[in-house]
Design an enzyme around this catalytic site. Structure first.
Site, PDB file in Angstrom:
ATOM      1  N   HIS A 152       2.094 -15.118   6.737  1.00 50.95           N
ATOM      2  CA  HIS A 152       3.809 -14.892   6.934  1.00 50.95           C
ATOM      3  C   HIS A 152       4.837 -14.412   5.726  1.00 50.95           C
ATOM      4  O   HIS A 152       6.049 -14.027   5.739  1.00 50.95           O
ATOM      5  CB  HIS A 152       4.878 -15.945   7.763  1.00 50.95           C
ATOM      6  CG  HIS A 152       4.184 -16.038   8.825  1.00 50.95           C
ATOM      7  ND1 HIS A 152       3.751 -15.790   9.866  1.00 50.95           N
ATOM      8  CD2 HIS A 152       3.490 -17.756   9.531  1.00 50.95           C
ATOM      9  CE1 HIS A 152       3.453 -16.725  10.555  1.00 50.95           C
ATOM     10  NE2 HIS A 152       2.893 -17.469  10.130  1.00 50.95           N
ATOM     11  N   SER A 282      10.041   7.261 -11.737  1.00 50.20           N
ATOM     12  CA  SER A 282      10.386   8.063 -11.436  1.00 50.20           C
ATOM     13  C   SER A 282      11.996   8.229 -12.047  1.00 50.20           C
ATOM     14  O   SER A 282      11.672   8.733 -13.231  1.00 50.20           O
ATOM     15  CB  SER A 282      11.525   6.013 -11.116  1.00 50.20           C
ATOM     16  OG  SER A 282      12.792   6.598 -10.527  1.00 50.20           O
TER      17      SER A 282
END
Length: 476
Positions: A152, A282
């Protein structure tokens, strides 16, 4: 390159030249001509009025394709197969009367589709094996490096970096099994005629059923197949297309699972994909190292998984012996699925061969969580020294909750070990407690599982893999 019309990014940015060639006009129409040669040769062998000279003429001009003549003829007759019969006849005047004798359009169209898919699957298989070989090397190198396991995406028991890599590899091994089966099970359509009854060929052979069957066998043998489909309408069942794209979808699923895991690991700064010296992460944030290649894998994989629905719907909606609502769809959906999977595997191979592992970051994350994980071992050590198990369980629970608050609410380090060491109920020094904090003691059989998986499952399948080649280099 033209810049005034749409060009598929699958060709210009992603897929290899090898895969593009399989779905090129040259491959397609040369295969049509090879099929016409095979048909003519088989008809000659079986006694029809087709001469050796006509077969030889056809064979000599397989690659002599006048695309302009074919295009002009198709604009006139609105039929691509007859346009290419015409163009073939222009360069083969002696054989012109017997080209396509007894056949329907599906003879060249469908048989070529099967041949293209088989060749493309073989190329995909080799690239899957290349990726598997790289994953095997990575798994072996990091077979025993402890790392946090997650369920999880919450810290769970420890595993190893190499063991996690075997999970990625195992999924691709399942895909490799499916590829082997799919390649071996593909059958040629053969020469089945307008509704699959072979009526036109039965007429040509004056009712000789054995010669009609032998015609199929001869064509099949010449085109490199062991068998033709046993029954069909005018076309092979479109179930084949669906099964093939399901195979490609499975590869996309496996690659996407790997890429998503790597994106999460890159966020954790534990493992990163390759990042070249001049690469820009970026346009606004120069410090960033975005997982662009992994994201590209997941992006293309999503396309393939959705695209696999196209032949499923087509297969389900074919009418009786054939309709033509499959044609436009399969011209797009099948080649693009292969081009996208080819690109996915090229990127996958590139990423795995250049993975960067940061053991110190991995160790720091382990030590942040390990005190919680080893609390039972500490408790049992204290019990062996005379402590009360029930009392110690409650005290360790309280200490763990308090340490958790320090981490979550105040952003401080995990101080569970210090809390236990200062609690006289445990009767343990800090040195005695930290003796339990060796991560390698908590990875179970992960290293041995890696060894067994590599030796018994992976290496036998990829021992002769060709390795990453120029055909798998990234374009952008």
């Amino acid at each position: 390159m033209s810049h005034d019309s749409y060009t598929s990014p699958l060709c210009s940015r992603y897929a290899s030249k090898s895969m593009q060639f399989i779905f090129s006009d040259d491959f397609k129409f040369r295969t049509w001509r090879r099929l016409w040669v095979a048909l003519a040769r088989a008809e000659h062998t079986l006694g029809l009025p087709v001469t050796e000279e006509q077969v030889a003429e056809l064979e000599a001009h397989i690659e002599d394709i006048d695309y302009d003549a074919a295009a002009a003829r198709e604009r006139e007759v609105r039929h691509d197969v007859m346009a290419h019969v015409y163009a073939y006849g222009l360069v083969c005047p002696k054989a012109k009367p017997i080209i396509h004798l007894g056949a329907t359009s599906a003879y060249v169209g469908d048989n070529t589709d099967i041949i293209q898919m088989r060749e493309a699957l073989k190329l995909v298989r080799e690239k899957v094996r290349t990726v598997l070989a790289s994953l095997g090397k990575f798994a072996k190198e990091y077979r025993a490096l402890p790392t946090l396991g997650f369920t999880h995406f919450q810290p769970a028991q420890l595993t190893t970096v190499g063991k996690r890599a075997t999970l990625w590899a195992n999924e691709l091994l399942l895909d490799l099994d499916e590829l082997d089966y799919r390649i071996d099970s593909l059958k040629l359509l053969g020469s089945k005629g307008t509704t699959g009854t072979q009526a036109s060929f039965l007429e040509l052979f004056h009712g000789d059923h054995e010669k009609v069957q032998e015609l199929d066998r001869l064509i099949c043998r010449e085109m490199g197949f062991s068998a033709c489909v046993p029954v069909s309408g005018q076309t092979y069942t479109r179930k084949y297309d669906s099964l093939v794209l399901n195979t490609l979808s499975g590869i996309a699923q496996s690659a996407s699972k790997f890429a998503n895991d790597l994106r999460l690991l890159q966020h954790l700064k534990e493992i990163e994909e390759p990042f070249e010296k001049s690469q820009i992460g970026s346009s606004a944030m120069p410090y960033k190292r975005n997982p662009m290649r992994s994201e590209r894998i997941t992006s293309l994989a999503r396309y393939v998984m959705v695209d696999s629905l196209n032949p499923a719907v087509t297969s389900a909606t074919q009418w009786f012996e054939r309709t033509l609502d499959d044609s436009a769809n399969k011209r797009i959906s099948i080649p693009e699925a292969f081009l996208a999977v080819d690109a996915i595997l090229n990127i996958y191979a590139n990423v795995v061969s250049g993975l960067v592992v940061y053991p110190k970051v991995i160790e720091r994350h382990i030590l942040d969580e390990l005190p919680f994980m080893v609390s039972e071992n500490i408790m049992m050590d204290a019990v062996s020294r005379g402590g009360d198990r029930q009392e110690l369980h409650e005290r360790i629970r309280e200490h763990a909750m308090a340490a958790g608050r320090e981490v979550k609410e105040f952003g401080r380090a995990n101080d569970l070990i210090d809390r236990i060491a200062s609690d006289p109920a445990f009767g343990l020094t800090k040195e005695q407690i930290t003796a339990h904090l060796n991560p390698a003691d908590y990875v179970g059989r992960a290293p041995e599982q890696v060894d067994a998986f590599l030796e018994n499952c992976l290496l036998p399948r990829v021992a002769d893999a060709r390795g990453e080649t120029s055909d798998m280099e990234l374009k952008v």
